[in-house]
Design a protein around this motif. Structure first.
Motif, PDB file in Angstrom:
ATOM      1  N   ILE A   1     -15.717  -2.091  61.700  1.00 58.85           N
ATOM      2  CA  ILE A   1     -16.816  -2.236  60.731  1.00 58.85           C
ATOM      3  C   ILE A   1     -16.860  -1.010  59.820  1.00 58.85           C
ATOM      4  N   LYS A   2     -16.647   0.182  60.382  1.00 54.27           N
ATOM      5  CA  LYS A   2     -16.629   1.407  59.578  1.00 54.27           C
ATOM      6  C   LYS A   2     -15.546   1.317  58.503  1.00 54.27           C
ATOM      7  N   LYS A   3     -14.374   0.813  58.869  1.00 58.89           N
ATOM      8  CA  LYS A   3     -13.282   0.664  57.895  1.00 58.89           C
ATOM      9  C   LYS A   3     -13.711  -0.244  56.745  1.00 58.89           C
ATOM     10  N   GLN A   4     -14.464  -1.292  57.044  1.00 58.24           N
ATOM     11  CA  GLN A   4     -14.956  -2.176  55.988  1.00 58.24           C
ATOM     12  C   GLN A   4     -15.937  -1.437  55.075  1.00 58.24           C
ATOM     13  N   ILE A   5     -16.770  -0.595  55.663  1.00 55.57           N
ATOM     14  CA  ILE A   5     -17.696   0.228  54.854  1.00 55.57           C
ATOM     15  C   ILE A   5     -16.889   1.162  53.968  1.00 55.57           C
ATOM     16  N   ASP A   6     -15.892   1.836  54.553  1.00 54.41           N
ATOM     17  CA  ASP A   6     -15.052   2.767  53.789  1.00 54.41           C
ATOM     18  C   ASP A   6     -14.411   2.070  52.590  1.00 54.41           C
ATOM     19  N   ASP A   7     -13.930   0.854  52.806  1.00 52.88           N
ATOM     20  CA  ASP A   7     -13.260   0.110  51.739  1.00 52.88           C
ATOM     21  C   ASP A   7     -14.198  -0.215  50.577  1.00 52.88           C
ATOM     22  N   MET A   8     -15.496  -0.288  50.844  1.00 50.04           N
ATOM     23  CA  MET A   8     -16.465  -0.616  49.790  1.00 50.04           C
ATOM     24  C   MET A   8     -16.930   0.616  49.004  1.00 50.04           C
ATOM     25  N   LEU A   9     -16.625   1.807  49.496  1.00 50.38           N
ATOM     26  CA  LEU A   9     -17.079   3.026  48.818  1.00 50.38           C
ATOM     27  C   LEU A   9     -16.283   3.265  47.541  1.00 50.38           C
ATOM     28  N   PRO A  10     -16.906   3.905  46.554  1.00 50.95           N
ATOM     29  CA  PRO A  10     -16.171   4.261  45.339  1.00 50.95           C
ATOM     30  C   PRO A  10     -15.029   5.221  45.662  1.00 50.95           C
ATOM     31  N   ALA A  11     -13.955   5.155  44.883  1.00 60.20           N
ATOM     32  CA  ALA A  11     -12.773   5.963  45.113  1.00 60.20           C
ATOM     33  C   ALA A  11     -13.103   7.458  45.208  1.00 60.20           C
ATOM     34  N   ALA A  12     -14.061   7.915  44.421  1.00 61.38           N
ATOM     35  CA  ALA A  12     -14.429   9.341  44.429  1.00 61.38           C
ATOM     36  C   ALA A  12     -14.921   9.801  45.798  1.00 61.38           C
ATOM     37  N   ARG A  13     -15.593   8.922  46.529  1.00 61.08           N
ATOM     38  CA  ARG A  13     -16.110   9.289  47.865  1.00 61.08           C
ATOM     39  C   ARG A  13     -15.001   9.285  48.915  1.00 61.08           C
TER      40      ARG A  13
END
Length: 141
Positions: free
Chosen positions: A124-136
């Motif tokens: 689930i964390k990986k899915q959250i990471d994938d949704m973050l803007p590239a800058a983050r």
């Protein structure tokens, strides 16, 4: 009854207070302009202290991970610098603190007997990471 809580039996808290604690860690020991821990203490908590080969016993879901102070390093850069840490607790509660991407999440299963494990929450964390803007995400690999 004002007696001390035995931490081996699980500390008592609320979801809100747990998130306040994680936010304080993300802010290097500061919560709402109040210094709770020194920046050096937080940094030491996040650093690698014990490698997987030195750990004699670990809960099944944390086997293979290295250990910081009070938390497992569940994601690290190629250099070994921690990206994310977690400390699965009693009642199947799983906090994850992503130091690099600067967010925290705490998973509270509906039933403590649910067969959830750390790997489920890391997915689930990986899915959250994938949704973050590239800058983050920059510099977190």
């Amino acid at each position: 009854d004002a007696s001390a809580i035995n931490p081996t039996n699980g500390a008592r808290s609320t979801a809100e207070d747990y998130m306040k604690f994680l936010v304080m860690l993300l802010n290097k020991g500061v919560y709402k302009d109040q210094h709770i821990l020194s920046e050096a203490a937080v940094k030491q908590m996040e650093e690698l202290h014990i490698t997987a080969d030195k750990i004699k016993y670990a809960p099944k879901e944390t086997q293979g991970y290295t250990y910081a102070l009070g938390a497992w390093i569940v994601e690290a850069k190629q250099s070994g610098e921690p990206v994310a840490i977690s400390s699965p607790g009693m009642g199947s509660i799983v906090p994850i603190l992503d130091i690099c991407r600067r967010y925290a999440v705490v998973f509270f299963p509906q039933n403590a007997q649910d067969d959830q494990n750390l790997n489920t929450y890391l997915t689930i964390k990986k899915q959250i990471d994938d949704m973050l803007p590239a800058a983050r995400k920059q510099g977190c690999d």
